[in-house]
Design a protein around this motif. Structure first.
Motif, PDB file in Angstrom:
ATOM      1  N   TRP A   1       0.519   0.577 -13.903  1.00  0.00           N
ATOM      2  CA  TRP A   1       1.206   1.872 -13.841  1.00  0.00           C
ATOM      3  C   TRP A   1       0.946   2.547 -12.497  1.00  0.00           C
ATOM      4  CZ3 TRP A   1       1.796   5.373 -18.668  1.00  0.00           C
ATOM      5  CH2 TRP A   1       2.203   4.613 -19.775  1.00  0.00           C
ATOM      6  N   THR A   2       2.009   3.178 -11.956  1.00  0.00           N
ATOM      7  CA  THR A   2       1.890   3.881 -10.678  1.00  0.00           C
ATOM      8  C   THR A   2       2.442   5.301 -10.787  1.00  0.00           C
ATOM      9  OG1 THR A   2       4.022   3.049  -9.895  1.00  0.00           O
ATOM     10  CG2 THR A   2       2.077   1.719  -9.392  1.00  0.00           C
ATOM     11  N   LYS A   3       2.200   6.116  -9.756  1.00  0.00           N
ATOM     12  CA  LYS A   3       2.508   7.550  -9.809  1.00  0.00           C
ATOM     13  C   LYS A   3       3.940   7.909  -9.432  1.00  0.00           C
ATOM     14  CE  LYS A   3      -2.161   9.093  -8.505  1.00  0.00           C
ATOM     15  NZ  LYS A   3      -2.922   9.836  -7.467  1.00  0.00           N
ATOM     16  N   ASN A   4       4.387   7.423  -8.273  1.00  0.00           N
ATOM     17  CA  ASN A   4       5.658   7.876  -7.705  1.00  0.00           C
ATOM     18  C   ASN A   4       6.654   6.723  -7.649  1.00  0.00           C
ATOM     19  OD1 ASN A   4       4.662  10.622  -6.965  1.00  0.00           O
ATOM     20  ND2 ASN A   4       3.336   9.445  -5.586  1.00  0.00           N
ATOM     21  N   ALA A   5       7.420   6.575  -8.706  1.00  0.00           N
ATOM     22  CA  ALA A   5       8.339   5.450  -8.811  1.00  0.00           C
ATOM     23  C   ALA A   5       9.366   5.435  -7.687  1.00  0.00           C
ATOM     24  CB  ALA A   5       9.042   5.486 -10.169  1.00  0.00           C
ATOM     25  N   ALA A   6       9.759   6.615  -7.206  1.00  0.00           N
ATOM     26  CA  ALA A   6      10.792   6.701  -6.176  1.00  0.00           C
ATOM     27  C   ALA A   6      10.307   6.231  -4.804  1.00  0.00           C
ATOM     28  CB  ALA A   6      11.305   8.135  -6.076  1.00  0.00           C
ATOM     29  N   ASN A   7       9.024   6.106  -4.617  1.00  0.00           N
ATOM     30  CA  ASN A   7       8.466   5.626  -3.352  1.00  0.00           C
ATOM     31  C   ASN A   7       8.563   4.104  -3.328  1.00  0.00           C
ATOM     32  OD1 ASN A   7       6.977   4.951  -1.091  1.00  0.00           O
ATOM     33  ND2 ASN A   7       5.339   6.420  -1.493  1.00  0.00           N
ATOM     34  N   GLU A   8       9.723   3.610  -2.953  1.00  0.00           N
ATOM     35  CA  GLU A   8       9.992   2.172  -3.034  1.00  0.00           C
ATOM     36  C   GLU A   8       9.039   1.353  -2.173  1.00  0.00           C
ATOM     37  OE1 GLU A   8      13.657  -1.030  -2.389  1.00  0.00           O
ATOM     38  OE2 GLU A   8      14.011   1.127  -2.166  1.00  0.00           O
ATOM     39  N   ALA A   9       8.746   1.822  -0.961  1.00  0.00           N
ATOM     40  CA  ALA A   9       7.869   1.068  -0.063  1.00  0.00           C
ATOM     41  C   ALA A   9       6.492   0.857  -0.681  1.00  0.00           C
ATOM     42  CB  ALA A   9       7.749   1.794   1.278  1.00  0.00           C
ATOM     43  N   ALA A  10       5.944   1.907  -1.274  1.00  0.00           N
ATOM     44  CA  ALA A  10       4.616   1.804  -1.890  1.00  0.00           C
ATOM     45  C   ALA A  10       4.654   0.877  -3.097  1.00  0.00           C
ATOM     46  CB  ALA A  10       4.112   3.186  -2.298  1.00  0.00           C
ATOM     47  N   GLN A  11       5.694   1.005  -3.926  1.00  0.00           N
ATOM     48  CA  GLN A  11       5.783   0.171  -5.129  1.00  0.00           C
ATOM     49  C   GLN A  11       5.950  -1.314  -4.776  1.00  0.00           C
ATOM     50  OE1 GLN A  11       4.789   2.052  -7.406  1.00  0.00           O
ATOM     51  NE2 GLN A  11       5.297   3.868  -6.202  1.00  0.00           N
ATOM     52  N   MET A  12       6.763  -1.596  -3.769  1.00  0.00           N
ATOM     53  CA  MET A  12       6.962  -2.984  -3.353  1.00  0.00           C
ATOM     54  C   MET A  12       5.671  -3.571  -2.783  1.00  0.00           C
ATOM     55  SD  MET A  12      10.001  -3.927  -4.140  1.00  0.00           S
ATOM     56  CE  MET A  12      10.212  -5.415  -3.148  1.00  0.00           C
ATOM     57  N   SER A  13       4.936  -2.763  -2.036  1.00  0.00           N
ATOM     58  CA  SER A  13       3.655  -3.226  -1.495  1.00  0.00           C
ATOM     59  C   SER A  13       2.691  -3.573  -2.619  1.00  0.00           C
ATOM     60  CB  SER A  13       3.049  -2.145  -0.596  1.00  0.00           C
ATOM     61  OG  SER A  13       1.739  -2.502  -0.182  1.00  0.00           O
ATOM     62  N   ILE A  14       2.604  -2.699  -3.621  1.00  0.00           N
ATOM     63  CA  ILE A  14       1.709  -2.933  -4.762  1.00  0.00           C
ATOM     64  C   ILE A  14       2.118  -4.185  -5.517  1.00  0.00           C
ATOM     65  CG2 ILE A  14       1.027  -2.036  -7.023  1.00  0.00           C
ATOM     66  CD1 ILE A  14       1.148   0.782  -5.768  1.00  0.00           C
TER      67      ILE A  14
END
Length: 236
Positions: free
Chosen positions: A188-201
């Motif tokens: 689970w992550t905090k800011n779904a709209a932050n695509e760059a961060a989600q893709m990195s994770i």
């Protein structure tokens, strides 16, 4: 279960030599005996250094964040019960030593009952969509055959609490869902709209676990509205 390279507490106790009760003369000692009753005349003993060494060996290894294990077995409750009503926190740990003490004494996913959900979240974040920190987030999900997620569960925990992700501040926690035919691990992550961060994770998580299947990221907002019809917004 201990993974190679994991910090472990070292024992600082030293066994004391005990006198032989069959010795005729306890005051006599064979020539060359290495037993040392104390410092010789003129010998310098640094007691403070000895105390400091013992303190270093016994000092715990604090984690950057405290984490809490949560447990839920929704299938064991009434079907009319609200989701999350049976969820309860199990224990909060703050050091490497506390983590291993807990991990070595709790059931791993393969030993949990069908329907169980086992969480590890940053302290004070509840593993619910309604939690303010999770409300605008989402989750990456990996799928495993029943009884095959134990190792990946452990490695995910180690990467998470060990702050191995470049965007570790984005991570809320992880859950393993045990079902009849499969087990799922969701990060689970905090800011779904932050695509760059989600893709990195997502990419780092796959690399840490050497996971070869494609996995997707679902927004919590979509899951609340569409339930099982929610589609992946990102994939790696």
């Amino acid at each position: 279960m201990v993974v190679e390279g994991t910090p472990k507490l070292l024992s600082t106790s030293v066994a004391e030599d005990k006198p032989n009760p069959n010795t005729a003369n306890p005051n006599s000692r064979p020539r060359g005996d290495e037993e040392d009753e104390g410092p010789e005349e003129g010998e310098i003993v640094d007691e403070d250094e000895s105390k400091r060494s013992s303190a270093v060996l016994l000092q715990p290894h604090p984690l950057e964040h405290p984490w809490t294990f949560w447990f839920d077995n929704f299938s064991a409750k009434s079907k009319q019960a609200t989701w999350g009503s049976s969820m309860r926190s199990v224990y909060t740990f703050r050091t490497v030593e506390e983590f291993w003490s807990l991990y070595n004494n709790i059931h791993h996913p393969s030993k949990l009952a069908v329907g169980a959900d086992f969480y590890c979240f940053k302290h004070k974040i509840e593993p619910k969509w309604e939690d303010p920190v999770c409300a605008n987030g989402g989750k990456w999900t990996m799928n495993f055959q029943r009884g095959k997620s134990d190792t990946c569960w452990l490695y995910t925990l180690l990467a998470m609490i060990g702050e191995q992700f470049d965007h570790g501040d984005e991570i809320c926690g992880v859950v393993v869902n045990v079902r009849g035919r499969q087990e799922k691990i969701a990060l689970w992550t905090k800011n779904a709209a932050n695509e760059a961060a989600q893709m990195s994770i997502g990419k780092q998580w796959k690399e840490f676990l050497d996971y070869n299947d494609t996995m997707g990221f679902i927004f919590h907002e979509d899951a609340k509205k569409l339930e099982r019809a929610a589609k992946n917004r990102y994939s790696v």
